[in-house]
Design a protein around this motif. Structure first.
Motif, mmCIF file in Angstrom:
data_model
loop_
_atom_site.group_PDB
_atom_site.id
_atom_site.type_symbol
_atom_site.label_atom_id
_atom_site.label_comp_id
_atom_site.label_asym_id
_atom_site.label_seq_id
_atom_site.Cartn_x
_atom_site.Cartn_y
_atom_site.Cartn_z
ATOM 1 N N ILE A 54 -30.401 42.396 11.896
ATOM 2 C CA ILE A 54 -30.746 41.762 13.176
ATOM 3 C C ILE A 54 -32.257 41.657 13.316
ATOM 4 O O ILE A 54 -32.786 40.623 13.739
ATOM 5 C CB ILE A 54 -30.146 42.559 14.359
ATOM 6 N N GLU A 55 -32.984 42.697 12.943
ATOM 7 C CA GLU A 55 -34.442 42.698 13.045
ATOM 8 C C GLU A 55 -35.056 41.636 12.129
ATOM 9 O O GLU A 55 -36.008 40.955 12.503
ATOM 10 C CB GLU A 55 -35.011 44.078 12.703
ATOM 11 N N GLN A 56 -34.484 41.494 10.922
ATOM 12 C CA GLN A 56 -34.992 40.479 9.995
ATOM 13 C C GLN A 56 -34.717 39.071 10.526
ATOM 14 O O GLN A 56 -35.549 38.177 10.391
ATOM 15 C CB GLN A 56 -34.370 40.668 8.609
ATOM 16 N N PHE A 57 -33.529 38.883 11.142
ATOM 17 C CA PHE A 57 -33.225 37.587 11.759
ATOM 18 C C PHE A 57 -34.210 37.296 12.888
ATOM 19 O O PHE A 57 -34.695 36.177 13.030
ATOM 20 C CB PHE A 57 -31.800 37.568 12.318
ATOM 21 N N ALA A 58 -34.509 38.295 13.687
ATOM 22 C CA ALA A 58 -35.452 38.123 14.798
ATOM 23 C C ALA A 58 -36.838 37.766 14.269
ATOM 24 O O ALA A 58 -37.514 36.889 14.815
ATOM 25 C CB ALA A 58 -35.505 39.382 15.654
ATOM 26 N N ASP A 59 -37.269 38.441 13.202
ATOM 27 C CA ASP A 59 -38.565 38.118 12.595
ATOM 28 C C ASP A 59 -38.583 36.696 12.041
ATOM 29 O O ASP A 59 -39.561 35.964 12.198
ATOM 30 C CB ASP A 59 -38.897 39.113 11.474
ATOM 31 N N LEU A 60 -37.486 36.305 11.392
ATOM 32 C CA LEU A 60 -37.377 34.954 10.852
ATOM 33 C C LEU A 60 -37.415 33.924 11.973
ATOM 34 O O LEU A 60 -38.111 32.910 11.877
ATOM 35 C CB LEU A 60 -36.086 34.819 10.039
ATOM 36 N N ARG A 61 -36.683 34.203 13.051
ATOM 37 C CA ARG A 61 -36.690 33.316 14.214
ATOM 38 C C ARG A 61 -38.101 33.158 14.775
ATOM 39 O O ARG A 61 -38.565 32.041 15.037
ATOM 40 C CB ARG A 61 -35.758 33.866 15.301
ATOM 41 N N ASP A 62 -38.800 34.262 14.942
ATOM 42 C CA ASP A 62 -40.163 34.218 15.474
ATOM 43 C C ASP A 62 -41.095 33.423 14.571
ATOM 44 O O ASP A 62 -41.938 32.654 15.047
ATOM 45 C CB ASP A 62 -40.706 35.629 15.674
ATOM 46 N N GLU A 63 -40.926 33.584 13.278
ATOM 47 C CA GLU A 63 -41.757 32.845 12.317
ATOM 48 C C GLU A 63 -41.475 31.346 12.384
ATOM 49 O O GLU A 63 -42.397 30.524 12.378
ATOM 50 C CB GLU A 63 -41.484 33.371 10.909
ATOM 51 N N VAL A 64 -40.201 30.995 12.486
ATOM 52 C CA VAL A 64 -39.817 29.575 12.578
ATOM 53 C C VAL A 64 -40.343 28.968 13.870
ATOM 54 O O VAL A 64 -40.895 27.852 13.876
ATOM 55 C CB VAL A 64 -38.289 29.417 12.462
ATOM 56 N N ILE A 65 -40.196 29.673 14.973
ATOM 57 C CA ILE A 65 -40.682 29.176 16.261
ATOM 58 C C ILE A 65 -42.193 28.972 16.224
ATOM 59 O O ILE A 65 -42.712 27.961 16.701
ATOM 60 C CB ILE A 65 -40.265 30.125 17.408
ATOM 61 N N SER A 66 -42.909 29.902 15.649
ATOM 62 C CA SER A 66 -44.357 29.792 15.543
ATOM 63 C C SER A 66 -44.754 28.575 14.704
ATOM 64 O O SER A 66 -45.649 27.810 15.080
ATOM 65 C CB SER A 66 -44.932 31.065 14.938
ATOM 66 N N THR A 67 -44.072 28.381 13.586
ATOM 67 C CA THR A 67 -44.366 27.237 12.721
ATOM 68 C C THR A 67 -44.085 25.921 13.442
ATOM 69 O O THR A 67 -44.886 24.985 13.393
ATOM 70 C CB THR A 67 -43.532 27.321 11.427
ATOM 71 N N LEU A 68 -42.941 25.859 14.131
ATOM 72 C CA LEU A 68 -42.602 24.637 14.867
ATOM 73 C C LEU A 68 -43.604 24.368 15.985
ATOM 74 O O LEU A 68 -44.008 23.220 16.199
ATOM 75 C CB LEU A 68 -41.187 24.731 15.428
ATOM 76 N N ASN A 69 -44.011 25.416 16.694
ATOM 77 C CA ASN A 69 -45.012 25.241 17.755
ATOM 78 C C ASN A 69 -46.324 24.699 17.188
ATOM 79 O O ASN A 69 -46.951 23.821 17.786
ATOM 80 C CB ASN A 69 -45.268 26.561 18.486
ATOM 81 N N ASP A 70 -46.735 25.203 16.034
ATOM 82 C CA ASP A 70 -47.960 24.716 15.399
ATOM 83 C C ASP A 70 -47.832 23.241 15.038
ATOM 84 O O ASP A 70 -48.755 22.450 15.252
ATOM 85 C CB ASP A 70 -48.280 25.520 14.136
ATOM 86 N N ARG A 71 -46.684 22.861 14.494
ATOM 87 C CA ARG A 71 -46.476 21.461 14.102
ATOM 88 C C ARG A 71 -46.421 20.533 15.310
ATOM 89 O O ARG A 71 -46.983 19.446 15.283
ATOM 90 C CB ARG A 71 -45.198 21.329 13.279
ATOM 91 N N VAL A 72 -45.747 20.974 16.364
ATOM 92 C CA VAL A 72 -45.663 20.164 17.580
ATOM 93 C C VAL A 72 -47.055 20.008 18.196
ATOM 94 O O VAL A 72 -47.442 18.908 18.606
ATOM 95 C CB VAL A 72 -44.673 20.782 18.595
ATOM 96 N N SER A 73 -47.819 21.077 18.252
ATOM 97 C CA SER A 73 -49.182 21.006 18.801
ATOM 98 C C SER A 73 -50.059 20.053 17.991
ATOM 99 O O SER A 73 -50.813 19.265 18.562
ATOM 100 C CB SER A 73 -49.822 22.391 18.823
ATOM 101 N N ALA A 74 -49.951 20.121 16.673
ATOM 102 C CA ALA A 74 -50.736 19.230 15.816
ATOM 103 C C ALA A 74 -50.338 17.780 16.063
ATOM 104 O O ALA A 74 -51.200 16.895 16.165
ATOM 105 C CB ALA A 74 -50.541 19.593 14.346
ATOM 106 N N ARG A 75 -49.049 17.513 16.191
ATOM 107 C CA ARG A 75 -48.587 16.138 16.434
ATOM 108 C C ARG A 75 -49.032 15.653 17.805
ATOM 109 O O ARG A 75 -49.431 14.504 17.966
ATOM 110 C CB ARG A 75 -47.062 16.075 16.309
ATOM 111 N N GLN A 76 -48.996 16.520 18.805
ATOM 112 C CA GLN A 76 -49.453 16.143 20.138
ATOM 113 C C GLN A 76 -50.940 15.793 20.119
ATOM 114 O O GLN A 76 -51.370 14.840 20.774
ATOM 115 C CB GLN A 76 -49.178 17.260 21.141
ATOM 116 N N ARG A 77 -51.732 16.555 19.356
ATOM 117 C CA ARG A 77 -53.163 16.249 19.236
ATOM 118 C C ARG A 77 -53.357 14.889 18.566
ATOM 119 O O ARG A 77 -54.215 14.108 18.973
ATOM 120 C CB ARG A 77 -53.888 17.349 18.471
#
Length: 82
Positions: free
Chosen positions: A8-31
């Motif tokens: 469960i902890e590894q899934f949570a870490d993976l989820r957090d990493e994916v969310i962070s990556t997606l947020n970075d990509r969305v922010s870059a596209r918005q810019r």
């Protein structure tokens, strides 16, 4: 990566990493979109000052931008006064 072996902890870490990556990509596209919008607004305004193109009103500009972002440059059968 074998997902069935993750804790469960590894899934949570993976989820957090994916969310962070997606947020970075969305922010870059918005810019990118903001930069392109500002560039296009500047072209339209500079051309209108030369007596060429007419600068759209803020309402028209927002409506056209929103339509282009969600429906492509010509929309889906909507009439556009160009």
């Amino acid at each position: 990566m074998n997902l069935t072996e993750l804790s469960i902890e590894q899934f949570a870490d993976l989820r957090d990493e994916v969310i962070s990556t997606l947020n970075d990509r969305v922010s870059a596209r918005q810019r990118q979109l903001l930069s392109e919008t500002e560039r296009l607004a500047g072209i339209s305004w500079s051309e209108s000052r030369k007596g060429g193109l007419k600068a759209p009103s803020p309402h028209q500009f927002k409506r056209r931008l929103t339509g282009a972002l969600f429906h492509g440059p010509l929309g889906h059968g909507h009439k556009h006064n160009a």
